[in-house]
Design a protein around this motif. Structure first.
Motif, mmCIF file in Angstrom:
data_model
loop_
_atom_site.group_PDB
_atom_site.id
_atom_site.type_symbol
_atom_site.label_atom_id
_atom_site.label_comp_id
_atom_site.label_asym_id
_atom_site.label_seq_id
_atom_site.Cartn_x
_atom_site.Cartn_y
_atom_site.Cartn_z
ATOM 1 N N VAL A 164 1.987 4.269 0.997
ATOM 2 C CA VAL A 164 1.457 4.575 -0.335
ATOM 3 C C VAL A 164 0.973 6.015 -0.384
ATOM 4 N N ARG A 165 0.338 6.473 0.683
ATOM 5 C CA ARG A 165 -0.108 7.886 0.730
ATOM 6 C C ARG A 165 1.085 8.838 0.670
ATOM 7 N N GLU A 166 2.234 8.386 1.208
ATOM 8 C CA GLU A 166 3.444 9.206 1.199
ATOM 9 C C GLU A 166 4.341 8.872 0.013
ATOM 10 N N ASN A 167 3.818 8.064 -0.932
ATOM 11 C CA ASN A 167 4.527 7.662 -2.144
ATOM 12 C C ASN A 167 5.766 6.812 -1.834
ATOM 13 N N ASN A 168 5.631 5.929 -0.842
ATOM 14 C CA ASN A 168 6.703 5.003 -0.471
ATOM 15 C C ASN A 168 6.064 3.659 -0.136
#
Length: 153
Positions: free
Chosen positions: A78-82
């Protein structure tokens, strides 16, 4: 993905970690209280009892550890937008196996204290591992789709 969706995913991850910790604590408390109040009769059916005990303990520890690892991977993703990190693909298959082992041990715990009981194998032992395997394959498809979508943009 909207900020509200990401926020909801994070909340679900924190709740899942809390549930895993509660599961771990309750497993330890239940195990200690069960074994202290009802000693195991080891001479009768020793190998079967060891098998059940190992399945239950190893399955519990593996399930809790793998679930926490999967949630941590989602939070990192989620932090890496995945939200579908590749690192969870194999973990989900391992979770299905650990669930089977845990359920097999949990179903047969009464064998430890009652010599008259036979080792049981019911359809319930296969049900959740089957759904976890199905979910693991669906997760793999979703991760492939996200990766392909990211490459085409």
């Amino acid at each position: 993905m909207t900020n509200k969706t990401l926020k909801n995913i994070r909340i679900c991850c924190y709740v899942a970690i809390v549930f895993c910790l509660v599961w771990a604590i309750s497993s330890v408390i239940n195990t200690v209280s069960s074994f202290s109040s009802h000693p195991i009769d080891w001479p009768n059916g020793k190998m079967g009892k060891i098998f059940v005990l190992v399945c239950y303990a190893a399955g519990s520890i593996a399930m809790i550890g793998l679930c926490i690892k999967a949630v941590a991977n989602v939070m990192k993703g989620v932090r890496e937008n995945n939200v579908f990190p590749r690192s969870n693909e194999k973990l989900l298959f391992w979770i299905a196996l650990a669930d089977f082992v845990y359920l097999l041990g949990h179903l047969n715990l009464q064998v430890l204290w009652n010599e008259d009981l036979l080792f049981a194998l019911t359809p319930d032992v296969f049900l959740t591992p089957f759904f976890l395997l199905f979910f693991a394959f669906m997760y793999k498809v979703a991760a492939d789709a996200v990766e392909e979508n990211n490459l085409t943009v």
